[in-house]
Enzyme design. Structure first.
Site, PDB file in Angstrom:
ATOM      1  N   CYS A  56       1.925  -2.449  16.036  1.00 23.48           N
ATOM      2  CA  CYS A  56       1.789  -2.184  14.587  1.00 23.48           C
ATOM      3  C   CYS A  56       1.078  -3.332  13.879  1.00 23.48           C
ATOM      4  CB  CYS A  56       3.159  -1.951  13.962  1.00 23.48           C
ATOM      5  SG  CYS A  56       3.073  -1.563  12.207  1.00 23.48           S
ATOM      6  N   CYS A  99       3.598   8.453   1.117  1.00 24.81           N
ATOM      7  CA  CYS A  99       4.134   7.506   2.088  1.00 24.81           C
ATOM      8  C   CYS A  99       4.334   6.171   1.365  1.00 24.81           C
ATOM      9  CB  CYS A  99       3.151   7.377   3.256  1.00 24.81           C
ATOM     10  SG  CYS A  99       3.680   6.204   4.509  1.00 24.81           S
ATOM     11  N   CYS A 136       6.275  -6.983   7.110  1.00 24.69           N
ATOM     12  CA  CYS A 136       7.402  -6.487   7.900  1.00 24.69           C
ATOM     13  C   CYS A 136       7.807  -7.566   8.891  1.00 24.69           C
ATOM     14  CB  CYS A 136       6.973  -5.225   8.652  1.00 24.69           C
ATOM     15  SG  CYS A 136       8.337  -4.370   9.470  1.00 24.69           S
ATOM     16  N   GLU A 188       0.816  -1.208   0.000  1.00 26.29           N
ATOM     17  CA  GLU A 188       0.000   0.000   0.000  1.00 26.29           C
ATOM     18  C   GLU A 188       0.853   1.262   0.000  1.00 26.29           C
ATOM     19  OE1 GLU A 188      -4.139  -1.311   2.020  1.00 26.29           O
ATOM     20  OE2 GLU A 188      -2.474  -1.085   3.392  1.00 26.29           O
ATOM     21  N   CYS A 208       6.773  -5.155  15.815  1.00 20.44           N
ATOM     22  CA  CYS A 208       6.480  -4.170  16.861  1.00 20.44           C
ATOM     23  C   CYS A 208       5.050  -4.452  17.335  1.00 20.44           C
ATOM     24  CB  CYS A 208       6.582  -2.746  16.306  1.00 20.44           C
ATOM     25  SG  CYS A 208       8.219  -2.363  15.669  1.00 20.44           S
ATOM     26  N   CYS A 228      -1.122   5.688  10.209  1.00 16.48           N
ATOM     27  CA  CYS A 228       0.101   4.990  10.628  1.00 16.48           C
ATOM     28  C   CYS A 228      -0.242   3.658  11.284  1.00 16.48           C
ATOM     29  CB  CYS A 228       0.862   5.808  11.666  1.00 16.48           C
ATOM     30  SG  CYS A 228       1.306   7.427  11.129  1.00 16.48           S
TER      31      CYS A 228
HETATM   32  N1  SAH Z   1       9.838   0.325   9.897  1.00 19.70           N
HETATM   33  C1  SAH Z   1       9.963   1.761   9.796  1.00 19.70           C
HETATM   34  C2  SAH Z   1       8.982   2.352   8.811  1.00 19.70           C
HETATM   35  C3  SAH Z   1       7.525   2.280   9.254  1.00 19.70           C
HETATM   36  S1  SAH Z   1       7.029   3.884   9.658  1.00 19.70           S
HETATM   37  C4  SAH Z   1       9.862   2.372  11.171  1.00 19.70           C
HETATM   38  O1  SAH Z   1       9.575   1.648  12.118  1.00 19.70           O
HETATM   39  O2  SAH Z   1      10.117   3.553  11.331  1.00 19.70           O
HETATM   40  C5  SAH Z   1       5.485   3.679  10.347  1.00 19.70           C
HETATM   41  C6  SAH Z   1       5.346   4.470  11.640  1.00 19.70           C
HETATM   42  O3  SAH Z   1       4.039   4.238  12.211  1.00 19.70           O
HETATM   43  C7  SAH Z   1       6.348   4.004  12.666  1.00 19.70           C
HETATM   44  O4  SAH Z   1       6.791   5.073  13.450  1.00 19.70           O
HETATM   45  C8  SAH Z   1       5.488   3.065  13.488  1.00 19.70           C
HETATM   46  O5  SAH Z   1       6.058   2.819  14.713  1.00 19.70           O
HETATM   47  C9  SAH Z   1       4.182   3.813  13.546  1.00 19.70           C
HETATM   48  N2  SAH Z   1       3.060   2.964  13.926  1.00 19.70           N
HETATM   49  C10 SAH Z   1       2.956   1.642  13.788  1.00 19.70           C
HETATM   50  N3  SAH Z   1       1.780   1.199  14.258  1.00 19.70           N
HETATM   51  C11 SAH Z   1       1.115   2.274  14.693  1.00 19.70           C
HETATM   52  C12 SAH Z   1      -0.173   2.458  15.270  1.00 19.70           C
HETATM   53  N4  SAH Z   1      -0.996   1.443  15.456  1.00 19.70           N
HETATM   54  N5  SAH Z   1      -0.545   3.711  15.586  1.00 19.70           N
HETATM   55  C13 SAH Z   1       0.280   4.752  15.339  1.00 19.70           C
HETATM   56  N6  SAH Z   1       1.493   4.634  14.791  1.00 19.70           N
HETATM   57  C14 SAH Z   1       1.909   3.415  14.481  1.00 19.70           C
END
Ligand code: SAH
Length: 386
Positions: free
Chosen positions: A131, A117, A124, A104, A128, A353
């Site tokens: 996420c 974006c 991935c 996406e 985390c 995000c």
């Molecule tokens: N792997 C890279 C690129 C992904 S960026 C990284 O971790 O930076 C996507 C961003 O959204 C990251 O900062 C991630 O931590 C954040 N994110 C992931 N899940 C989320 C959620 N449920 N709510 C808000 N932000 C989230």
């Protein structure tokens, strides 16, 4: 919200895709094809400045050469499986790549800029805990063509060809903040970004590109030295205890090493590092956390981006109440840091995000079931976490 259904599936095309080849690789390809090196320069312009996908439209090439090229090469694009536009103007594409894999891409229009974006991987491997992307079934790196292709497909959607002057661009900025960890796919991401930054094509300045990482320490320096793009770091915790738990990558590269690498980030023109910080209720959101955060980033030119947690089905976290996020932001601000609260955009189309993947997963589950029904054993498949 508007939605445009899938375009018809592409017929398989075995010709070599010229998109995604570095400038040098395109020169080498043309020379090996028996053409002069300067042809690469012409073709580069047609592909990346004009957005042309049909050799017949490359009018600076003679007809016989157009035909010869079309016999062996193509100028590819990901297929648009679905395009959705949010009531707030955010647009999301589910893009398909030859092998049925999908990723996406999200466009976020703002008053003074438009940010795309971009995803770096299908799924991935980071897992985390907060996420959604980490729960995706299958994972693979995206190729340079697939990474650049996301930008080109978005440009197609807005008809933004040829490349406009700076200042008038709709797609003016890129964040590598979609699905995947870009520094786990460094070579392909680097090739793609160099193509995007090349002055004779898309010509987007490195100042308008931000790469976001969860903290792959060994690649951070390279990224600064070789690409010089802005860096964003998903920090999300102020102690190793908490970060180990919510971001398993911290067990490999703990805070001390991460902060040391960031202190050394080659900041050519004193650009600040962005620290992303997702606000998780009762996990990382206390005033003590804010104070610890300030201590952690000491000596690093820094700004913060506070992200309200976007909940997804099965998530074990809640978002910090808005009043408390504001208090957290104020504390950082009082210490001299910019700490805006990221506005949630495109929530009605699941484009915010951490929400990327949900739709593709539904489609992928259907595909997986079909495959299993066909008796095909997929050894890479793992069950979805929800
Ligand atoms: N792997 C890279 C690129 C992904 S960026 C990284 O971790 O930076 C996507 C961003 O959204 C990251 O900062 C991630 O931590 C954040 N994110 C992931 N899940 C989320 C959620 N449920 N709510 C808000 N932000 C989230």
């Amino acid at each position: 919200m508007t939605e445009i259904a899938a375009s018809s599936p592409q017929t398989p095309d075995h010709r070599t895709d010229l998109v995604g080849l570095s400038r040098d690789a395109l020169v080498a390809e043309m020379v090996a094809f028996g053409e002069k090196a300067f042809r690469a320069k012409q073709i580069w312009h047609w592909i990346y400045n004009r957005g042309v996908t049909d050799f017949a439209q490359m009018s600076s090439l003679a007809r016989p050469l157009q035909l010869k090229l079309a016999g062996s090469y193509r100028v590819g694009r990901p297929s648009v499986v679905r395009e959705q536009t949010s009531t707030d103007g955010t647009r999301k594409w589910l893009l398909g790549f030859g092998d049925r894999n999908q990723a996406e891409t999200v466009y976020i229009p703002e008053e003074d800029r438009g940010t795309l974006c971009i995803s770096s991987q299908v799924g991935c491997t980071l897992t985390c805990q907060f996420c959604h992307t980490g729960t995706q079934l299958l994972v693979r790196n995206l190729t340079p063509a697939e990474i650049v292709g996301q930008f080109m497909a978005a440009r197609d959607s807005y008809g933004e060809w040829p490349t406009p002057d700076d200042g008038t661009r709709l797609l003016s900025n890129i964040v590598m903040m979609g699905m995947g960890e870009p520094l786990f796919n460094y070579e392909n991401v680097a090739t793609a970004l160099r193509i995007i930054m090349d002055g004779e094509g898309i010509a987007l300045s490195k100042r308008r590109i931000t790469l976001s990482t969860a903290g792959v320490v060994p690649q951070i320096k390279r990224c600064g030295e070789e690409l010089g793009v802005n860096l964003a770091v998903s920090l999300h915790a102020t102690t190793d205890d908490v970060r180990d738990r919510i971001m398993p990558i911290n067990r490999k590269y703990p805070l001390k090493e991460l902060m040391a690498a960031l202190r050394d980030y080659p900041a050519h023109n004193a650009r600040r590092i962005t620290f992303e910080y997702v606000m998780l209720k009762d996990v990382n959101d206390s005033e003590a956390d804010a104070r610890q955060l300030i201590r952690l980033v000491k000596g690093i030119p820094a700004k913060f981006n506070l992200i309200p947690f976007n909940k997804w089905p099965g998530a074990e976290f809640d978002c910090t109440p808005m009043k408390q996020i504001e208090r957290f932001s104020d504390l950082l601000f009082q210490a001299g840091y910019s700490a805006p609260i990221r506005q949630t955009r495109g929530a009605d189309i699941l484009a915010a995000c951490g929400q990327l993947k949900s739709d593709s997963e539904r489609i992928r589950m259907i595909q997986l079931k079909e495959r299993l029904a066909d008796g095909v054993k997929d050894e890479h498949a793992r069950p979805a976490a929800e």
